[in-house]
Design an enzyme around this catalytic site. Structure first.
Site, PDB file in Angstrom:
ATOM      1  N   TYR A  50      -6.690   0.367  18.647  1.00 19.91           N
ATOM      2  CA  TYR A  50      -7.813  -0.428  19.250  1.00 19.91           C
ATOM      3  C   TYR A  50      -7.467  -1.999  18.892  1.00 19.91           C
ATOM      4  O   TYR A  50      -8.421  -2.723  19.087  1.00 19.91           O
ATOM      5  CB  TYR A  50      -9.211   0.328  18.499  1.00 19.91           C
ATOM      6  CG  TYR A  50      -9.388   0.247  17.028  1.00 19.91           C
ATOM      7  CD1 TYR A  50      -9.222  -0.880  16.171  1.00 19.91           C
ATOM      8  CD2 TYR A  50      -9.184   1.523  16.367  1.00 19.91           C
ATOM      9  CE1 TYR A  50      -9.264  -0.920  14.865  1.00 19.91           C
ATOM     10  CE2 TYR A  50      -9.596   1.479  14.978  1.00 19.91           C
ATOM     11  CZ  TYR A  50      -9.466   0.472  14.181  1.00 19.91           C
ATOM     12  OH  TYR A  50      -9.561   0.545  12.943  1.00 19.91           O
TER      13      TYR A  50
ATOM     14  N   PRO B  23      -0.629   3.153  15.510  1.00 19.27           N
ATOM     15  CA  PRO B  23      -0.799   4.203  15.449  1.00 19.27           C
ATOM     16  C   PRO B  23      -2.459   4.975  15.786  1.00 19.27           C
ATOM     17  O   PRO B  23      -3.358   4.026  15.654  1.00 19.27           O
ATOM     18  CB  PRO B  23      -0.686   4.898  13.878  1.00 19.27           C
ATOM     19  CG  PRO B  23      -0.287   3.499  13.116  1.00 19.27           C
ATOM     20  CD  PRO B  23      -0.520   2.402  14.170  1.00 19.27           C
ATOM     21  N   GLY B  24      -2.712   6.022  16.216  1.00 23.59           N
ATOM     22  CA  GLY B  24      -3.780   6.603  16.535  1.00 23.59           C
ATOM     23  C   GLY B  24      -4.309   7.254  15.196  1.00 23.59           C
ATOM     24  O   GLY B  24      -3.801   6.941  14.093  1.00 23.59           O
TER      25      GLY B  24
ATOM     26  N   GLY C 182       0.748  -1.133  -0.051  1.00 24.28           N
ATOM     27  CA  GLY C 182       0.038   0.050   0.015  1.00 24.28           C
ATOM     28  C   GLY C 182       1.092   1.438   0.062  1.00 24.28           C
ATOM     29  O   GLY C 182       0.530   2.428   0.701  1.00 24.28           O
ATOM     30  N   GLY C 183       2.063   1.270  -0.713  1.00 20.59           N
ATOM     31  CA  GLY C 183       3.071   2.126  -0.515  1.00 20.59           C
ATOM     32  C   GLY C 183       2.645   3.508  -1.314  1.00 20.59           C
ATOM     33  O   GLY C 183       3.548   4.343  -1.716  1.00 20.59           O
ATOM     34  N   GLY C 184       1.697   3.678  -2.307  1.00 24.10           N
ATOM     35  CA  GLY C 184       1.498   4.362  -3.200  1.00 24.10           C
ATOM     36  C   GLY C 184       0.647   5.807  -2.570  1.00 24.10           C
ATOM     37  O   GLY C 184       0.726   6.837  -3.267  1.00 24.10           O
ATOM     38  N   THR C 185      -0.021   5.511  -1.480  1.00 21.60           N
ATOM     39  CA  THR C 185      -0.770   6.500  -0.900  1.00 21.60           C
ATOM     40  C   THR C 185      -0.794   6.476   0.427  1.00 21.60           C
ATOM     41  O   THR C 185      -0.071   5.633   1.365  1.00 21.60           O
ATOM     42  CB  THR C 185      -2.325   6.325  -1.128  1.00 21.60           C
ATOM     43  OG1 THR C 185      -2.507   4.962  -0.551  1.00 21.60           O
ATOM     44  CG2 THR C 185      -2.692   6.387  -2.626  1.00 21.60           C
TER      45      THR C 185
HETATM   46  C1  HXC Z   1     -20.433  -1.350   4.250  1.00 23.65           C
HETATM   47  C2  HXC Z   1     -18.951  -1.878   2.467  1.00 23.65           C
HETATM   48  C3  HXC Z   1     -18.552  -0.324   2.546  1.00 23.65           C
HETATM   49  C4  HXC Z   1     -19.241   0.460   3.688  1.00 23.65           C
HETATM   50  C5  HXC Z   1     -17.716  -1.609   1.163  1.00 23.65           C
HETATM   51  N1  HXC Z   1     -18.402  -2.474   1.636  1.00 23.65           N
HETATM   52  N2  HXC Z   1     -17.370  -0.382   1.728  1.00 23.65           N
HETATM   53  N3  HXC Z   1     -20.042  -2.177   3.594  1.00 23.65           N
HETATM   54  N4  HXC Z   1     -20.004  -0.135   4.455  1.00 23.65           N
HETATM   55  N5  HXC Z   1     -18.730   1.721   3.775  1.00 23.65           N
HETATM   56  C6  HXC Z   1     -18.552  -3.837   1.355  1.00 23.65           C
HETATM   57  C7  HXC Z   1     -19.069  -3.678  -0.212  1.00 23.65           C
HETATM   58  O1  HXC Z   1     -20.458  -3.549  -0.175  1.00 23.65           O
HETATM   59  C8  HXC Z   1     -18.752  -5.250  -0.404  1.00 23.65           C
HETATM   60  O2  HXC Z   1     -19.646  -6.121  -0.071  1.00 23.65           O
HETATM   61  C9  HXC Z   1     -17.451  -5.391   0.115  1.00 23.65           C
HETATM   62  O3  HXC Z   1     -17.435  -4.356   1.060  1.00 23.65           O
HETATM   63  C10 HXC Z   1     -16.329  -5.128  -0.917  1.00 23.65           C
HETATM   64  O4  HXC Z   1     -16.530  -3.687  -1.419  1.00 23.65           O
HETATM   65  P1  HXC Z   1     -15.933  -3.423  -2.928  1.00 23.65           P
HETATM   66  O5  HXC Z   1     -16.499  -2.111  -3.454  1.00 23.65           O
HETATM   67  O6  HXC Z   1     -15.804  -4.798  -3.681  1.00 23.65           O
HETATM   68  O7  HXC Z   1     -14.377  -2.993  -2.695  1.00 23.65           O
HETATM   69  P2  HXC Z   1     -13.147  -3.427  -2.052  1.00 23.65           P
HETATM   70  O8  HXC Z   1     -12.130  -2.795  -2.779  1.00 23.65           O
HETATM   71  O9  HXC Z   1     -12.762  -4.811  -2.396  1.00 23.65           O
HETATM   72  O10 HXC Z   1     -13.106  -2.880  -0.866  1.00 23.65           O
HETATM   73  C11 HXC Z   1     -13.485  -1.751  -0.197  1.00 23.65           C
HETATM   74  C12 HXC Z   1     -12.748  -1.245   0.924  1.00 23.65           C
HETATM   75  C13 HXC Z   1     -11.500  -0.961   0.619  1.00 23.65           C
HETATM   76  C14 HXC Z   1     -12.862  -1.886   2.259  1.00 23.65           C
HETATM   77  C15 HXC Z   1     -13.374   0.099   1.123  1.00 23.65           C
HETATM   78  O11 HXC Z   1     -11.231  -0.399  -0.827  1.00 23.65           O
HETATM   79  C16 HXC Z   1     -10.624   0.177   1.358  1.00 23.65           C
HETATM   80  O12 HXC Z   1     -10.723   0.106   2.641  1.00 23.65           O
HETATM   81  N6  HXC Z   1      -9.728   0.995   0.800  1.00 23.65           N
HETATM   82  C17 HXC Z   1      -9.254   2.006   1.495  1.00 23.65           C
HETATM   83  C18 HXC Z   1      -7.745   1.639   1.620  1.00 23.65           C
HETATM   84  C19 HXC Z   1      -7.364   3.061   2.926  1.00 23.65           C
HETATM   85  O13 HXC Z   1      -7.409   4.146   2.637  1.00 23.65           O
HETATM   86  N7  HXC Z   1      -7.130   2.297   3.967  1.00 23.65           N
HETATM   87  C20 HXC Z   1      -6.663   3.069   5.167  1.00 23.65           C
HETATM   88  C21 HXC Z   1      -7.443   2.455   6.341  1.00 23.65           C
HETATM   89  S1  HXC Z   1      -6.972   3.351   7.734  1.00 23.65           S
HETATM   90  P3  HXC Z   1     -20.942  -6.799  -0.817  1.00 23.65           P
HETATM   91  O14 HXC Z   1     -21.531  -7.528  -0.021  1.00 23.65           O
HETATM   92  O15 HXC Z   1     -22.014  -5.606  -1.034  1.00 23.65           O
HETATM   93  O16 HXC Z   1     -20.398  -7.362  -2.047  1.00 23.65           O
HETATM   94  C22 HXC Z   1      -7.320   2.441   9.099  1.00 23.65           C
HETATM   95  C23 HXC Z   1      -6.869   3.018  10.301  1.00 23.65           C
HETATM   96  C24 HXC Z   1      -7.509   3.027  11.450  1.00 23.65           C
HETATM   97  O17 HXC Z   1      -7.568   1.402   9.132  1.00 23.65           O
HETATM   98  C25 HXC Z   1      -7.342   3.719  12.551  1.00 23.65           C
HETATM   99  C26 HXC Z   1      -7.915   5.104  12.804  1.00 23.65           C
HETATM  100  C27 HXC Z   1      -7.595   5.488  14.423  1.00 23.65           C
END
Ligand code: HXC
Length: 285
Positions: free
Chosen positions: A151, A192-193, A19-22
């Site tokens: 968490y 991280p937080g 995930g090194g692009g962003t």
């Molecule tokens: C409910 C959701 C949803 C949402 C996706 N899905 N978003 N369900 N609420 N908001 C469901 C979809 O309906 C689908 O299920 C399944 O997840 C797969 O979705 P897809 O659209 O096919 O996409 P996919 O790319 O496989 O996954 C989506 C994604 C992912 C999980 C949102 O692209 C993603 O998270 N990208 C973000 C990357 C990122 O920025 N990560 C940083 C995280 S930060 P169905 O049943 O409908 O087929 C982090 C830090 C936390 O974690 C700490 C904070 C303090």
């Protein structure tokens, strides 16, 4: 401020950042490349990979980008083959790629659960296993840094699959620290937080009011900056931390501790007001 790290601190490394692009992955990739590491980044989309690689090269660093979905074990194996063909043996790994969204647990579909667990937990494991196998076979040291979250320890409402997967990453880190430590392989994690990156914010911060409230939970009264996390990552990847193994470093401006202290909410009031309140409660002499 002068850089506290030697400019060639990571010169002997070929470092993979998933995930090194962003976001945080990009910040860490840029930082380690600036300290001499050859970097290979992966991710599903080619556009962010290309732009990050171009920026690292423009700054004088060495980088390659290879698209790969870490949820797929065969794709991960092919990725490491390709990465080593291009830049030689991998010496370090940052498990950074992560998926997450806010949802009521009872509403999450199997696919939604898979999207998060497979990216975070399976993806980290597939990449870690690829590295571990290589290092054990070659009898060379290696280092893995995984990005967990605070968490992972406490759990959190509304991000259940993320909490489950990050807890698994912590268990992986501690288990393999014991299993592979004698081979000179170190595994650590950062918890991280909140760090404001586009991916996390779009999915996890519903609005400005909530953002302000989130900030108030943090004793530092600000979010972390990706560059700050990158500085910690450098320390944990380099030989400066060579005796650190199986550790989870919380990096949250004090947020988690502050959430647990019974009287910590008083810090949200003006200090003079709190002092007056305490004085009033003091028994008369
Ligand atoms: C409910 C959701 C949803 C949402 C996706 N899905 N978003 N369900 N609420 N908001 C469901 C979809 O309906 C689908 O299920 C399944 O997840 C797969 O979705 P897809 O659209 O096919 O996409 P996919 O790319 O496989 O996954 C989506 C994604 C992912 C999980 C949102 O692209 C993603 O998270 N990208 C973000 C990357 C990122 O920025 N990560 C940083 C995280 S930060 P169905 O049943 O409908 O087929 C982090 C830090 C936390 O974690 C700490 C904070 C303090």
């Amino acid at each position: 401020m002068d850089d506290a790290y030697q400019p060639d601190l990571l010169a002997d490394h070929h470092l993979v950042v998933t995930g090194g692009g962003t976001g945080l992955g990009r910040a860490m990739a840029e930082r380690v490349a600036a300290l001499g590491a050859a970097v290979t980044i992966n991710g599903r989309r080619t556009e962010p990979l290309e732009s990050t690689v171009a920026d690292i090269r423009a700054a004088g660093g060495t980088a390659e980008g290879i698209s790969c979905n870490v949820r797929e074990p065969d794709a991960v194996a092919a990725f490491f083959e390709e990465a080593e063909e291009r830049q030689g043996p991998v010496t370090a790994l940052i498990n950074n790629a992560a998926a997450n969204f806010l949802a009521m647990a009872e509403d999450i579909s199997p696919n939604g659960f898979d999207a998060i667990i497979k990216t975070n937990l399976y993806g980290s494991w597939y990449c870690t296993q690829q590295c571990g196998r290589r290092w054990l076979e070659r009898e060379t040291p290696g280092v893995v840094l995984s990005i967990a979250t605070t968490y992972a320890e406490t759990g959190s409402a509304f991000v259940l699959p993320s909490a489950m997967s990050k807890a698994g990453i912590v268990a992986m880190t501690r288990s393999l620290a014991a299993e592979w430590g004698q081979a000179g392989i170190r595994l650590n994690a950062v918890a991280p937080g909140p760090f404001p990156t586009e991916g996390a914010w779009d999915r996890l911060v519903p609005g400005e009011d909530i953002e302000q409230q989130m900030k108030q939970r943090i004793p530092a009264r600000r979010f972390g900056e990706p560059e700050e996390l990158a500085d910690l990552a450098v320390f944990m990847l380099s030989d400066l931390s060579r005796y650190m193994n199986g550790e989870v470093v919380v990096f949250d401006g004090g947020e988690v501790l502050a959430a647990g202290g019974q009287f910590n909410d008083f810090t949200r009031l003006p200090r003079q007001q709190v002092k007056a309140m305490f004085e009033q409660m003091r028994p008369e002499k």
